[in-house]
Design an enzyme around this catalytic site. Structure first.
Site, PDB file in Angstrom:
ATOM      1  N   ASP A 109       0.947  -1.097  -0.233  1.00 53.23           N
ATOM      2  CA  ASP A 109       0.084  -0.048  -0.194  1.00 53.23           C
ATOM      3  C   ASP A 109       1.110   1.427  -0.036  1.00 53.23           C
ATOM      4  OD1 ASP A 109      -2.266   1.688   0.055  1.00 53.23           O
ATOM      5  OD2 ASP A 109      -2.104   1.590   2.667  1.00 53.23           O
ATOM      6  N   ASP A 111      -0.022   4.907   1.389  1.00 50.12           N
ATOM      7  CA  ASP A 111      -0.182   5.908   2.634  1.00 50.12           C
ATOM      8  C   ASP A 111       0.306   4.822   3.968  1.00 50.12           C
ATOM      9  OD1 ASP A 111      -0.972   7.880   1.118  1.00 50.12           O
ATOM     10  OD2 ASP A 111      -3.238   7.349   1.330  1.00 50.12           O
ATOM     11  N   LYS A 258     -18.663  12.445   8.727  1.00 53.43           N
ATOM     12  CA  LYS A 258     -17.932  11.292   8.026  1.00 53.43           C
ATOM     13  C   LYS A 258     -18.043  11.826   6.190  1.00 53.43           C
ATOM     14  CE  LYS A 258     -18.744   6.524   6.269  1.00 53.43           C
ATOM     15  NZ  LYS A 258     -19.659   5.644   6.295  1.00 53.43           N
ATOM     16  N   ASP A 263     -14.842  14.110   1.839  1.00 47.26           N
ATOM     17  CA  ASP A 263     -14.504  15.158   0.804  1.00 47.26           C
ATOM     18  C   ASP A 263     -13.124  15.388   0.961  1.00 47.26           C
ATOM     19  OD1 ASP A 263     -17.274  14.847  -0.117  1.00 47.26           O
ATOM     20  OD2 ASP A 263     -17.819  16.635   0.802  1.00 47.26           O
ATOM     21  N   VAL A 264     -12.548  15.488   2.023  1.00 44.98           N
ATOM     22  CA  VAL A 264     -11.199  15.946   2.105  1.00 44.98           C
ATOM     23  C   VAL A 264     -10.098  14.912   1.202  1.00 44.98           C
ATOM     24  CG1 VAL A 264      -8.866  16.250   3.622  1.00 44.98           C
ATOM     25  CG2 VAL A 264     -11.437  16.992   4.307  1.00 44.98           C
ATOM     26  N   HIS A 265     -10.415  13.753   1.690  1.00 46.22           N
ATOM     27  CA  HIS A 265      -9.764  12.720   0.437  1.00 46.22           C
ATOM     28  C   HIS A 265     -10.324  12.561  -0.901  1.00 46.22           C
ATOM     29  CE1 HIS A 265      -7.504  11.269   4.253  1.00 46.22           C
ATOM     30  NE2 HIS A 265      -8.642  11.315   4.847  1.00 46.22           N
ATOM     31  N   ASP A 362      -1.268  -0.774   6.052  1.00 44.42           N
ATOM     32  CA  ASP A 362      -1.509  -0.102   7.551  1.00 44.42           C
ATOM     33  C   ASP A 362      -3.060  -0.344   7.833  1.00 44.42           C
ATOM     34  OD1 ASP A 362      -2.169   2.187   5.474  1.00 44.42           O
ATOM     35  OD2 ASP A 362      -3.044   3.092   7.420  1.00 44.42           O
TER      36      ASP A 362
END
Length: 512
Positions: A109, A111, A258, A263-265, A362
């Site tokens: 992965d 991140d 949530k 939205d941030v991501h 992670d």
């Protein structure tokens, strides 16, 4: 018989009467004296019994405290030797036996696996999501007063969506009292017990097998590192509403927070912020390049794959300039970048199945669960918090606390069978000391929620899932640099409760 004169009879009567009277008086005096003597004897006997009982209780108390002091001294004498058994924070720990010699393909992965982010990124995520609540969900402007609290939450916590409570739950579905928070403040234990009719959370209220909260599941579990800002934002907004006596629906609040975090991501807001100052937010994975080079030199195949939606979407090749090509993908070529697609399409195109593949991630659920349960891949969990916790556990302060806590627990366990009042009084004193020590041990890791891995003596719910979905786990992939690529990882044989520990501890990770 001679007859007696009247005067003689009267004198005799008076004499007898007098004698009888005094006889009664004398007899009553004797009884009185006897009763007094008896009372004195009883009092003396009672005093003697009380004295013996008091002496016996004192003897019991002194004996138990002598055992306590002796055990404590013996424990303290062991501390220097125990401190020498420090665990190396760069160790790879095994839940399941696995040989790197069997691994042909390594997957990663991105991140918090290949790339690590600075803690400042959590502040950015919190601030952006908070501002989205205000701008797009019409939350009060005064929410801007709240800032991100770096050490408030830990991973693996559960959030009761309907009650707006953040808490830690152990592997047996029991709430750890003292770790239940409404907003930014702890909820009294009595209130928690009343709300949940005890401390146990029924299975039907927990999140599903993959940690998601669906219909009927009132508790959501936060498992990835990016969830730390989300938990903190939930707590801050709850705190604001309670502080200002605003009536609100907890379910709506949870969904709005949530949505803002998503939205941030999803909308790329976070990534644009990172791109604007890469050096500030990205740490380059602690020798990740050296790990990849080591694997390449040994002829291992490698791939990088990130999360995709569950729906089936075919892979599309991406040019160096970022343009998506329209041609059908029949196989994945070395050195190329592909977008969209999903795990099933990836498996079909590569044929990489079974235990020859080792994948690192992670997120225990989204990164590892399906791969090990459905496809038989070997899995490695990256737990950055592990390094900090190991360093704490290596301190003399922690070793002393835990050693004495275990010894004191043994004293309580062996002494509780004595039912006399003196013994029980001593045991109650020990239990109080044990509770204080357990609370203090929790606070060493995190003042609100304690260790990521334990709820006092039990494993956390997070630990249970880690043991189920990860063959091995470590703070970072740089730990691979310590091992030969033919190394076999053996899980420590921990005695079951009914087993006698008749073998020496050969656990991994002892510091050199």
């Amino acid at each position: 018989m001679a007859s007696l004169s009247l005067s003689t009879l009267l004198k005799t009567r008076d004499y007898l009467h007098t004698c009888h009277f005094y006889g009664v008086v004398c007899t009553r005096g004797l009884w009185t004296r006897r009763r007094e003597l008896a009372k004195r004897r009883d009092a003396n006997h009672s005093a003697s019994v009380t004295s013996r009982s008091s002496s016996s209780s004192q003897d019991v108390t002194q004996c138990l405290w002598a055992a306590y002091n002796d055990t404590k001294k013996k424990t303290e004498d062991l501390i220097p030797a125990l401190c020498k058994n420090a665990v190396n924070p760069d160790t790879i720990f095994a839940n399941n036996e696995m040989s790197l010699g069997d691994i042909e393909i390594y997957g990663f992965d991105y991140d918090y696996t290949l790339a690590f982010y600075s803690s400042q990124l959590h502040t950015v995520i919190f601030n952006i999501a908070r501002d989205l609540l205000i701008a797009e969900h019409r939350y009060p402007e005064a929410l801007r007063e709240y800032e991100y609290i770096p050490n408030f939450a830990v991973r693996g916590l559960h959030y009761d969506v309907q009650k707006a409570l953040l808490m830690k739950i152990d592997a047996f579905h029991y709430i750890q009292l003292g770790t239940v928070y409404r907003g930014l403040h702890p909820v009294p234990d009595e209130e928690v017990i009343a709300m949940y009719d005890g401390c146990h959370v029924p299975l039907e209220n927990m999140s599903d097998f993959y940690g998601k909260s669906s219909h009927g599941h009132t508790l959501k579990q936060f498992m990835d590192i990016f969830s730390l800002p989300e938990m903190t934002l939930l707590s801050c907004v709850n705190d604001f509403f309670m502080k200002h006596n605003i009536d609100y629906e907890p379910v709506h609040l949870y969904k709005d927070v949530k949505a803002a975090i998503t939205d941030v991501h999803v909308k790329g807001i976070m990534y644009r912020a990172v791109e604007a100052d890469i050096d500030k937010y990205i740490c380059y994975g602690e020798q990740s390049h050296a790990v990849l080079q080591k694997l390449a030199e040994d002829g291992k195949k490698m791939f990088l794959i990130t999360n995709s939606p569950f729906d089936f979407v075919p892979f599309r090749r991406v040019t160096d300039s970022g343009v998506l090509l329209w041609d059908r993908i029949h196989r994945l070529e070395k050195g190329q970048i592909y977008k969209q697609g999903n795990l099933y399409e990836f498996l079909r195109l590569t044929g990489w199945r079974g235990s020859k593949v080792l994948y690192f991630g992670d997120h225990i659920y989204s990164d590892l669960a399906d791969l090990t349960l459905r496809h038989g891949w070997r899995t490695g969990a990256i737990i950055p918090e592990l390094r900090k916790e190991i360093k704490i556990m290596n301190t003399e302060r922690y070793v002393h606390l835990m050693s004495w806590l275990q010894a004191l627990t043994g004293l309580i366990e062996s002494t509780q069978v004595r039912r006399d009042a003196a013994s029980q009084a001593v045991v109650q004193d020990w239990i109080k000391e044990r509770e204080n020590m357990r609370s203090h041990t929790k606070d060493i890791f995190n003042g609100q929620f304690g260790s990521l891995f334990r709820t006092y003596h039990n494993p956390t719910y997070f630990s249970r899932r880690l043991a189920r979905f990860a063959d091995i786990y470590m703070p970072s992939i740089s730990c691979l640099l310590r091992y030969d690529l033919g190394h076999t990882f053996f899980p420590r044989r921990t005695p079951l409760q009914h087993e006698v520990p008749s073998w020496p501890d050969q656990g991994p990770g002892r510091a050199d």
